[in-house]
Scaffold this motif. Structure first.
Motif, mmCIF file in Angstrom:
data_model
loop_
_atom_site.group_PDB
_atom_site.id
_atom_site.type_symbol
_atom_site.label_atom_id
_atom_site.label_comp_id
_atom_site.label_asym_id
_atom_site.label_seq_id
_atom_site.Cartn_x
_atom_site.Cartn_y
_atom_site.Cartn_z
ATOM 1 N N GLU A 40 0.858 -1.183 0.000
ATOM 2 C CA GLU A 40 0.000 0.000 0.000
ATOM 3 C C GLU A 40 0.893 1.231 0.000
ATOM 4 O OE1 GLU A 40 -3.578 2.119 2.597
ATOM 5 O OE2 GLU A 40 -3.098 0.001 2.903
ATOM 6 N N ALA A 41 0.533 2.211 -0.813
ATOM 7 C CA ALA A 41 1.342 3.427 -0.914
ATOM 8 C C ALA A 41 0.446 4.614 -1.228
ATOM 9 C CB ALA A 41 2.399 3.277 -2.010
ATOM 10 N N ASP A 42 0.631 5.702 -0.501
ATOM 11 C CA ASP A 42 -0.148 6.927 -0.711
ATOM 12 C C ASP A 42 -1.653 6.666 -0.685
ATOM 13 O OD1 ASP A 42 2.378 7.907 -1.046
ATOM 14 O OD2 ASP A 42 2.011 8.891 -2.944
ATOM 15 N N GLY A 43 -2.053 5.733 0.148
ATOM 16 C CA GLY A 43 -3.470 5.423 0.263
ATOM 17 C C GLY A 43 -4.008 4.516 -0.821
ATOM 18 N N VAL A 44 -3.141 4.051 -1.709
ATOM 19 C CA VAL A 44 -3.560 3.169 -2.804
ATOM 20 C C VAL A 44 -3.149 1.742 -2.482
ATOM 21 C CG1 VAL A 44 -3.301 2.610 -5.250
ATOM 22 C CG2 VAL A 44 -3.360 5.002 -4.509
ATOM 23 N N ARG A 45 -4.107 0.828 -2.526
ATOM 24 C CA ARG A 45 -3.799 -0.597 -2.405
ATOM 25 C C ARG A 45 -4.529 -1.352 -3.500
ATOM 26 N NH1 ARG A 45 -7.569 -3.877 0.246
ATOM 27 N NH2 ARG A 45 -9.400 -2.766 1.037
ATOM 28 N N LEU A 46 -4.007 -2.497 -3.828
ATOM 29 C CA LEU A 46 -4.597 -3.289 -4.911
ATOM 30 C C LEU A 46 -5.777 -4.089 -4.385
ATOM 31 C CD1 LEU A 46 -1.277 -4.515 -6.546
ATOM 32 C CD2 LEU A 46 -2.695 -2.564 -7.206
ATOM 33 N N GLN A 47 -6.889 -4.024 -5.119
ATOM 34 C CA GLN A 47 -8.108 -4.706 -4.678
ATOM 35 C C GLN A 47 -8.592 -5.775 -5.646
ATOM 36 O OE1 GLN A 47 -9.680 -0.461 -3.490
ATOM 37 N NE2 GLN A 47 -11.120 -1.968 -2.717
ATOM 38 N N PHE A 48 -8.051 -5.792 -6.871
ATOM 39 C CA PHE A 48 -8.489 -6.831 -7.812
ATOM 40 C C PHE A 48 -7.346 -7.216 -8.738
ATOM 41 C CE2 PHE A 48 -9.554 -2.914 -10.170
ATOM 42 C CZ PHE A 48 -9.090 -3.205 -11.452
ATOM 43 N N VAL A 49 -7.501 -8.398 -9.346
ATOM 44 C CA VAL A 49 -6.525 -8.884 -10.310
ATOM 45 C C VAL A 49 -7.234 -9.700 -11.380
ATOM 46 C CG1 VAL A 49 -6.009 -10.971 -8.931
ATOM 47 C CG2 VAL A 49 -4.359 -10.166 -10.634
ATOM 48 N N PHE A 50 -6.816 -9.498 -12.625
ATOM 49 C CA PHE A 50 -7.221 -10.372 -13.721
ATOM 50 C C PHE A 50 -6.026 -11.245 -14.084
ATOM 51 C CE2 PHE A 50 -10.513 -7.133 -14.312
ATOM 52 C CZ PHE A 50 -11.626 -7.942 -14.513
ATOM 53 N N LYS A 69 -5.621 -19.649 -7.352
ATOM 54 C CA LYS A 69 -5.815 -20.047 -5.947
ATOM 55 C C LYS A 69 -5.260 -18.997 -4.990
ATOM 56 C CE LYS A 69 -5.675 -25.011 -6.923
ATOM 57 N NZ LYS A 69 -4.867 -26.254 -6.786
ATOM 58 N N GLU A 70 -4.102 -18.465 -5.320
ATOM 59 C CA GLU A 70 -3.468 -17.482 -4.448
ATOM 60 C C GLU A 70 -4.283 -16.194 -4.372
ATOM 61 O OE1 GLU A 70 -0.042 -17.552 -2.632
ATOM 62 O OE2 GLU A 70 -1.308 -19.324 -2.500
ATOM 63 N N ALA A 71 -4.850 -15.762 -5.489
ATOM 64 C CA ALA A 71 -5.673 -14.551 -5.476
ATOM 65 C C ALA A 71 -6.865 -14.721 -4.538
ATOM 66 C CB ALA A 71 -6.146 -14.222 -6.886
ATOM 67 N N GLN A 72 -7.441 -15.912 -4.541
ATOM 68 C CA GLN A 72 -8.554 -16.176 -3.619
ATOM 69 C C GLN A 72 -8.056 -16.207 -2.175
ATOM 70 O OE1 GLN A 72 -10.314 -20.129 -3.587
ATOM 71 N NE2 GLN A 72 -12.337 -19.236 -3.282
ATOM 72 N N ARG A 73 -6.903 -16.811 -1.955
ATOM 73 C CA ARG A 73 -6.370 -16.931 -0.592
ATOM 74 C C ARG A 73 -6.151 -15.571 0.056
ATOM 75 N NH1 ARG A 73 -1.547 -16.546 1.867
ATOM 76 N NH2 ARG A 73 -0.393 -16.237 -0.076
ATOM 77 N N ILE A 74 -5.655 -14.625 -0.717
ATOM 78 C CA ILE A 74 -5.358 -13.312 -0.138
ATOM 79 C C ILE A 74 -6.520 -12.337 -0.285
ATOM 80 C CG2 ILE A 74 -2.883 -13.615 -0.501
ATOM 81 C CD1 ILE A 74 -3.131 -11.604 -2.839
ATOM 82 N N ALA A 75 -7.665 -12.862 -0.750
ATOM 83 C CA ALA A 75 -8.908 -12.083 -0.796
ATOM 84 C C ALA A 75 -8.855 -10.886 -1.740
ATOM 85 C CB ALA A 75 -9.305 -11.623 0.606
ATOM 86 N N LEU A 76 -8.243 -11.093 -2.926
ATOM 87 C CA LEU A 76 -8.368 -10.114 -4.000
ATOM 88 C C LEU A 76 -9.568 -10.495 -4.857
ATOM 89 C CD1 LEU A 76 -4.764 -9.536 -5.456
ATOM 90 C CD2 LEU A 76 -6.136 -7.922 -4.137
ATOM 91 N N HIS A 77 -10.335 -9.505 -5.312
ATOM 92 C CA HIS A 77 -11.321 -9.791 -6.350
ATOM 93 C C HIS A 77 -10.555 -10.347 -7.542
ATOM 94 C CE1 HIS A 77 -14.929 -8.022 -4.641
ATOM 95 N NE2 HIS A 77 -14.232 -6.955 -4.299
ATOM 96 N N ARG A 78 -11.016 -11.466 -8.100
ATOM 97 C CA ARG A 78 -10.242 -12.095 -9.169
ATOM 98 C C ARG A 78 -11.108 -12.323 -10.413
ATOM 99 N NH1 ARG A 78 -9.873 -18.528 -7.271
ATOM 100 N NH2 ARG A 78 -12.147 -18.819 -7.292
ATOM 101 N N GLY A 79 -10.438 -12.277 -11.550
ATOM 102 C CA GLY A 79 -11.076 -12.575 -12.818
ATOM 103 C C GLY A 79 -10.105 -13.310 -13.717
ATOM 104 N N ALA A 80 -10.625 -14.065 -14.680
ATOM 105 C CA ALA A 80 -9.800 -14.836 -15.611
ATOM 106 C C ALA A 80 -10.035 -14.343 -17.031
ATOM 107 C CB ALA A 80 -10.129 -16.328 -15.508
#
Length: 219
Positions: A40-50, A69-80
């Motif tokens: 996280e930097a300057d109030g920005v953090r990653l919340q999703f991944v494709f 599997k890892e995206a689900q484990r760390i609770a990122l919104h995920r897409g394929a």
């Protein structure tokens, strides 16, 4: 547009939007997802991944299973997403994606990555994309998302496939206002970001809306 250079990410970030994310494939090599989640930097953090799943009629991304599997484990919104080749059978390409991708409630709708034309006619391209999209929608019971750039959008998508949610790659503009606001959900604004836990440069995206609108493009 309120842009801010975020040194940790190495790019300017459009701060007007509150939901930031990335997209990855095997080209990003092995990813340390725990480090990605902590960044996280300057109030920005990653919340999703494709995550790239498949390409063409037979190819599958070798890192998809682990990344998924890892995206689900760390609770990122995920897409394929599927990298589409207009010279390959659209039904076989859809089947390739379906064989490799199991979606759960809360995952993003499937994405077709349309960025090459391979010398095919306009009709071949539009008809093939439509067949892929309809096949995928029938299987997953959710309308797929089209990822493309501005030039391909204007030539092939606009006026032909307007009913589908849009994810646009446009690095030339300060705001994606030239696209249909009702259908624009994601904006890939930079290809050269940096993220802890990922080797090399990473594509950065924002979701054009809030959490409530995000549900429109999820299972």
């Amino acid at each position: 547009m309120n842009w801010r250079f975020v040194k940790a990410f190495g790019i300017r970030v459009p701060m007007r939007y509150g939901i930031h994310g990335i997209d990855v494939s095997r080209h990003n090599d092995r990813i340390d997802w725990s480090r990605v989640r902590r960044m996280e930097a300057d109030g920005v953090r990653l919340q999703f991944v494709f995550i790239k799943a498949t390409e063409g009629a037979t190819m599958a991304d070798k890192n998809f299973g682990k990344n998924w599997k890892e995206a689900q484990r760390i609770a990122l919104h995920r897409g394929a997403y599927h990298f589409y080749h207009p010279t390959r059978d659209p039904l076989k390409q859809a089947d390739n994606f379906i064989r490799h991708v199991t979606l759960r409630p809360g995952d993003f709708a499937p994405v077709v990555d349309f960025e090459v034309v391979n010398g095919q006619s306009d009709k071949t391209i539009v008809d093939g994309l439509r067949l892929w999209l309809e096949t995928i929608e029938d299987h997953y019971q959710v309308r797929p998302i089209i990822y493309t750039n501005g030039n391909l959008y204007r030539r092939y998508i606009k006026g032909n496939l307007d009913e589908y949610p849009l994810w646009i790659a446009d690095y030339s503009t300060s705001h994606p206002g030239r696209y249909d606001a009702d259908k624009l959900y994601f904006w890939q604004h930079n290809q050269r970001g940096w993220v802890q836990g990922i080797k090399g440069q990473v594509d950065f995206n924002v979701f054009v809306g809030d959490e409530s609108r995000m549900r429109e493009v999820c299972l």
